[in-house]
Design a protein around this motif. Structure first.
Motif, PDB file in Angstrom:
ATOM      1  N   TRP A 159       0.826  -1.204   0.000  1.00 32.57           N
ATOM      2  CA  TRP A 159       0.000   0.000   0.000  1.00 32.57           C
ATOM      3  C   TRP A 159       0.863   1.256   0.000  1.00 32.57           C
ATOM      4  O   TRP A 159       1.994   1.269   0.489  1.00 32.57           O
ATOM      5  N   ASP A 160       0.325   2.304  -0.562  1.00 27.77           N
ATOM      6  CA  ASP A 160       1.003   3.601  -0.715  1.00 27.77           C
ATOM      7  C   ASP A 160       0.681   4.446   0.519  1.00 27.77           C
ATOM      8  O   ASP A 160      -0.471   4.838   0.728  1.00 27.77           O
ATOM      9  N   ILE A 161       1.691   4.757   1.324  1.00 33.32           N
ATOM     10  CA  ILE A 161       1.456   5.386   2.613  1.00 33.32           C
ATOM     11  C   ILE A 161       2.053   6.789   2.653  1.00 33.32           C
ATOM     12  O   ILE A 161       3.210   7.004   2.295  1.00 33.32           O
ATOM     13  N   THR A 162       1.254   7.725   3.138  1.00 32.34           N
ATOM     14  CA  THR A 162       1.704   9.086   3.420  1.00 32.34           C
ATOM     15  C   THR A 162       1.508   9.338   4.905  1.00 32.34           C
ATOM     16  O   THR A 162       0.421   9.097   5.443  1.00 32.34           O
ATOM     17  N   PHE A 163       2.547   9.817   5.569  1.00 33.13           N
ATOM     18  CA  PHE A 163       2.455  10.132   6.995  1.00 33.13           C
ATOM     19  C   PHE A 163       2.547  11.637   7.161  1.00 33.13           C
ATOM     20  O   PHE A 163       3.481  12.276   6.674  1.00 33.13           O
ATOM     21  N   SER A 164       1.575  12.195   7.874  1.00 34.81           N
ATOM     22  CA  SER A 164       1.541  13.627   8.128  1.00 34.81           C
ATOM     23  C   SER A 164       1.391  13.879   9.620  1.00 34.81           C
ATOM     24  O   SER A 164       0.801  13.069  10.332  1.00 34.81           O
ATOM     25  N   SER A 165       1.904  14.999  10.067  1.00 32.13           N
ATOM     26  CA  SER A 165       1.744  15.374  11.468  1.00 32.13           C
ATOM     27  C   SER A 165       1.937  16.871  11.620  1.00 32.13           C
ATOM     28  O   SER A 165       2.779  17.465  10.937  1.00 32.13           O
ATOM     29  N   PRO A 166       1.184  17.486  12.537  1.00 30.15           N
ATOM     30  CA  PRO A 166       1.407  18.906  12.841  1.00 30.15           C
ATOM     31  C   PRO A 166       2.485  19.108  13.891  1.00 30.15           C
ATOM     32  O   PRO A 166       2.818  20.248  14.225  1.00 30.15           O
ATOM     33  N   ALA A 167       3.033  18.019  14.434  1.00 24.62           N
ATOM     34  CA  ALA A 167       4.018  18.115  15.513  1.00 24.62           C
ATOM     35  C   ALA A 167       5.396  18.495  14.981  1.00 24.62           C
ATOM     36  O   ALA A 167       5.719  18.279  13.812  1.00 24.62           O
ATOM     37  N   GLY A 168       6.210  19.052  15.863  1.00 27.00           N
ATOM     38  CA  GLY A 168       7.609  19.271  15.533  1.00 27.00           C
ATOM     39  C   GLY A 168       8.347  17.936  15.491  1.00 27.00           C
ATOM     40  O   GLY A 168       7.865  16.920  16.009  1.00 27.00           O
ATOM     41  N   THR A 169       9.516  17.943  14.891  1.00 31.36           N
ATOM     42  CA  THR A 169      10.276  16.704  14.784  1.00 31.36           C
ATOM     43  C   THR A 169      11.102  16.481  16.040  1.00 31.36           C
ATOM     44  O   THR A 169      11.824  17.370  16.489  1.00 31.36           O
ATOM     45  N   GLY A 170      10.991  15.289  16.617  1.00 34.20           N
ATOM     46  CA  GLY A 170      11.757  14.943  17.805  1.00 34.20           C
ATOM     47  C   GLY A 170      13.145  14.446  17.451  1.00 34.20           C
ATOM     48  O   GLY A 170      13.417  14.063  16.310  1.00 34.20           O
ATOM     49  N   HIS A 189      14.575  11.716  18.247  1.00 37.32           N
ATOM     50  CA  HIS A 189      14.712  10.277  18.042  1.00 37.32           C
ATOM     51  C   HIS A 189      13.730   9.742  17.003  1.00 37.32           C
ATOM     52  O   HIS A 189      13.424   8.557  16.999  1.00 37.32           O
ATOM     53  N   ARG A 190      13.244  10.589  16.102  1.00 37.30           N
ATOM     54  CA  ARG A 190      12.218  10.188  15.141  1.00 37.30           C
ATOM     55  C   ARG A 190      12.729   9.134  14.172  1.00 37.30           C
ATOM     56  O   ARG A 190      13.910   9.081  13.814  1.00 37.30           O
ATOM     57  N   ALA A 191      11.807   8.276  13.743  1.00 33.30           N
ATOM     58  CA  ALA A 191      12.135   7.248  12.758  1.00 33.30           C
ATOM     59  C   ALA A 191      12.257   7.879  11.372  1.00 33.30           C
ATOM     60  O   ALA A 191      11.614   8.896  11.073  1.00 33.30           O
ATOM     61  N   ASP A 192      13.077   7.266  10.530  1.00 33.86           N
ATOM     62  CA  ASP A 192      13.231   7.722   9.149  1.00 33.86           C
ATOM     63  C   ASP A 192      12.197   6.992   8.292  1.00 33.86           C
ATOM     64  O   ASP A 192      12.444   5.905   7.773  1.00 33.86           O
ATOM     65  N   LEU A 193      11.035   7.596   8.161  1.00 29.21           N
ATOM     66  CA  LEU A 193       9.955   6.953   7.416  1.00 29.21           C
ATOM     67  C   LEU A 193      10.250   6.891   5.927  1.00 29.21           C
ATOM     68  O   LEU A 193       9.854   5.938   5.247  1.00 29.21           O
ATOM     69  N   THR A 194      10.928   7.890   5.414  1.00 27.05           N
ATOM     70  CA  THR A 194      11.213   7.906   3.980  1.00 27.05           C
ATOM     71  C   THR A 194      12.087   6.724   3.570  1.00 27.05           C
ATOM     72  O   THR A 194      11.968   6.212   2.456  1.00 27.05           O
ATOM     73  N   ALA A 195      12.951   6.284   4.472  1.00 29.25           N
ATOM     74  CA  ALA A 195      13.796   5.121   4.167  1.00 29.25           C
ATOM     75  C   ALA A 195      12.963   3.859   3.994  1.00 29.25           C
ATOM     76  O   ALA A 195      13.407   2.896   3.343  1.00 29.25           O
ATOM     77  N   LEU A 196      11.760   3.853   4.580  1.00 27.05           N
ATOM     78  CA  LEU A 196      10.859   2.706   4.442  1.00 27.05           C
ATOM     79  C   LEU A 196       9.967   2.828   3.214  1.00 27.05           C
ATOM     80  O   LEU A 196       9.203   1.905   2.910  1.00 27.05           O
ATOM     81  N   GLY A 197      10.035   3.963   2.541  1.00 30.86           N
ATOM     82  CA  GLY A 197       9.175   4.184   1.389  1.00 30.86           C
ATOM     83  C   GLY A 197       7.877   4.895   1.737  1.00 30.86           C
ATOM     84  O   GLY A 197       6.920   4.861   0.958  1.00 30.86           O
ATOM     85  N   ILE A 198       7.859   5.552   2.884  1.00 31.95           N
ATOM     86  CA  ILE A 198       6.671   6.294   3.327  1.00 31.95           C
ATOM     87  C   ILE A 198       6.890   7.778   3.069  1.00 31.95           C
ATOM     88  O   ILE A 198       7.910   8.340   3.469  1.00 31.95           O
ATOM     89  N   ARG A 199       5.937   8.401   2.433  1.00 30.64           N
ATOM     90  CA  ARG A 199       6.018   9.831   2.139  1.00 30.64           C
ATOM     91  C   ARG A 199       5.737  10.632   3.416  1.00 30.64           C
ATOM     92  O   ARG A 199       4.788  10.340   4.149  1.00 30.64           O
ATOM     93  N   GLU A 200       6.554  11.646   3.692  1.00 32.01           N
ATOM     94  CA  GLU A 200       6.362  12.494   4.865  1.00 32.01           C
ATOM     95  C   GLU A 200       5.879  13.875   4.428  1.00 32.01           C
ATOM     96  O   GLU A 200       6.522  14.522   3.591  1.00 32.01           O
ATOM     97  N   VAL A 201       4.759  14.323   5.013  1.00 33.11           N
ATOM     98  CA  VAL A 201       4.205  15.631   4.667  1.00 33.11           C
ATOM     99  C   VAL A 201       3.804  16.359   5.954  1.00 33.11           C
ATOM    100  O   VAL A 201       2.812  15.985   6.592  1.00 33.11           O
ATOM    101  N   PRO A 202       4.562  17.371   6.369  1.00 28.15           N
ATOM    102  CA  PRO A 202       4.143  18.163   7.535  1.00 28.15           C
ATOM    103  C   PRO A 202       2.838  18.897   7.241  1.00 28.15           C
ATOM    104  O   PRO A 202       2.607  19.345   6.111  1.00 28.15           O
ATOM    105  N   ILE A 203       1.996  19.031   8.253  1.00 24.94           N
ATOM    106  CA  ILE A 203       0.744  19.766   8.118  1.00 24.94           C
ATOM    107  C   ILE A 203       0.608  20.707   9.309  1.00 24.94           C
ATOM    108  O   ILE A 203       1.381  20.620  10.267  1.00 24.94           O
ATOM    109  N   GLU A 204      -0.365  21.611   9.248  1.00 24.89           N
ATOM    110  CA  GLU A 204      -0.574  22.579  10.313  1.00 24.89           C
ATOM    111  C   GLU A 204      -1.998  22.497  10.827  1.00 24.89           C
ATOM    112  O   GLU A 204      -2.934  22.196  10.073  1.00 24.89           O
TER     113      GLU A 204
END
Length: 431
Positions: free
Chosen positions: A40-51, A53-68
């Protein structure tokens, strides 16, 4: 011939996942990995700041899109993405973004990943505060540990948090529950339809190498994100009451406490002379757990199930905890260590496990059996996918049957839309 498009999943996270910092983030990562295995094609979004110890989602093939929050740019984003499934990580994300999802992709399956029932955790926290105000007995908390579900309901029912959280559960088509006790609470006391709830506990794979032996281990260990209030309370109870009782019996005992985001109030508790070591964040939680002889988890309140205890079982490390720590974790199985109701009982059990190799080995074996029977990814991963596909295929009927959810979604969408428009207008034209 055109190929059917891959299922598109939008995950709206309360935070960017930090699986090495919290069990909640670890569970989100387990769900993401399960969805990825489907192609499945996954996009992960969050309004939070980056911590840090965050995981590298892009390395798994997950698109990262910050939102507000309160920003209509999300409308364009979700309209263009047109997801088939929207997964909200914690109910506050459904509150903030659910109406926008409904407005632009109403046919998307709405799924809520709860981690735990926050309203239950907060109600239990208040009960502990009331108990501590009422009595200076820091030993016996048995009255907090075994309330009937009806008592839990009465503790929660009048709170704003419970009303918000359970309304969000109704507004979703499916809710992923990590605790069977919480499922029963919602069904039996809040009268929520069972088909809106799906048991999805922590999902792990059995270790491929044998755990370290009794002789190769040393010291006690406690671990948990310090930002999580139950963990901080557990550290305080250990410092003031439990650890002195253990040291009375084992004068040279050492306790190593690990946790992400260690605040100054925690480092101030460090006392090498007392064997009480605040170690900050563990780069590899499983490595330090594997080196410890006994894991201590003296939780006086909380909800869900405990990632630190699953980690302990993965590492073959017996644990001592409370009924809160063990809740919904072991079914009919033997507990991989001990469950204590008082500080003195907790200390006695910890000392026995630390000293008695036969008892320790039995607890380790119980943990391996429990892990294999209740927490296997190979069982819960396919079950999750099967449930999601079923809900997609029967979505119109499921929504028709969930009239309460449709009604709540209708009113929430209208009121939230008006509020969001007011906030955006105010932001554009501040006084």
């Amino acid at each position: 011939m055109t190929q059917p498009h891959a299922t598109k999943v939008l995950v709206i996270g309360y935070v960017w996942p930090e699986p090495r910092s919290s069990a909640a983030s670890g569970h989100v990562m387990q769900i993401l990995e399960t969805l990825l295995q489907q192609g499945w094609d996954i996009t992960f979004s969050s309004p939070a700041g980056t911590g840090e110890h965050r995981a590298d989602l892009t390395a798994l093939g997950i698109r990262e899109v910050p939102i507000e929050l309160n920003n209509s740019s999300f409308d364009d984003f979700v309209r263009e993405l047109a997801p088939d499934i929207v997964l909200f990580d914690q109910f506050m994300m459904e509150e903030q973004f659910g109406w926008r999802v409904e407005k632009h992709c109403s046919d998307a399956l709405r799924v809520l990943e709860t981690s735990d029932l926050q309203s239950l955790r907060h109600a239990r926290h208040q009960r502990l505060k009331d108990r501590l105000k009422a009595s200076d007995d820091n030993n016996d908390f048995n009255e907090l540990f075994a309330p009937a579900l009806r008592e839990e309901f009465e503790l929660m029912a009048d709170t704003d948090l419970a009303k918000r959280e359970i309304a969000a559960l109704y507004r979703c088509d499916l809710n992923l529950m990590i605790s069977e006790v919480e499922i029963e609470l919602l069904v039996e006391q809040f009268n929520m339809p069972r088909n809106l709830l799906h048991w999805c506990p922590l999902m792990v794979e059995s270790p491929s190498v044998p755990p370290a032996t009794f002789e190769d281990r040393a010291h006690f260990l406690s671990i948990g994100n310090f930002r999580h209030a139950p963990n901080w309370d557990a550290v305080l109870w250990m410092k003031t009451t439990i650890w002195p009782l253990i040291r009375e019996q084992l004068p040279n005992a050492q306790l190593h406490i690990y946790g992400a985001y260690t605040p100054p109030k925690a480092t101030a508790l460090h006392n090498a002379a007392q064997g009480f070591h605040v170690m900050n964040w563990a780069e590899d939680a499983l490595q330090v757990m594997s080196a410890a002889r006994v894991c201590l988890a003296p939780l006086r309140f909380g909800a869900g199930i405990k990632g630190k205890i699953v980690d302990a079982m993965l590492c073959g490390t017996p644990n001592v905890t409370t009924p809160i720590g063990a809740e919904a974790m072991y079914g009919e199985h033997s507990w991989p260590g001990a469950i204590a109701h008082t500080a003195q009982e907790f200390a006695n059990n910890a000392v026995q496990l630390y000293k008695d190799e036969s008892c320790w080995k039995d607890a380790q074996s119980f943990g391996q059996t429990l892990l294999n029977d209740r927490y296997q990814r190979s069982i819960h991963g396919p079950a999750l996918i099967e449930k999601l596909l079923y809900c997609q295929q029967h979505l119109p009927q499921l929504r028709r049957d969930n009239f309460t959810g449709s009604m709540l979604r209708h009113h929430h969408n209208k009121s939230t839309q008006y509020m969001a428009q007011w906030i955006e207008a105010k932001n554009r034209n501040p006084l």
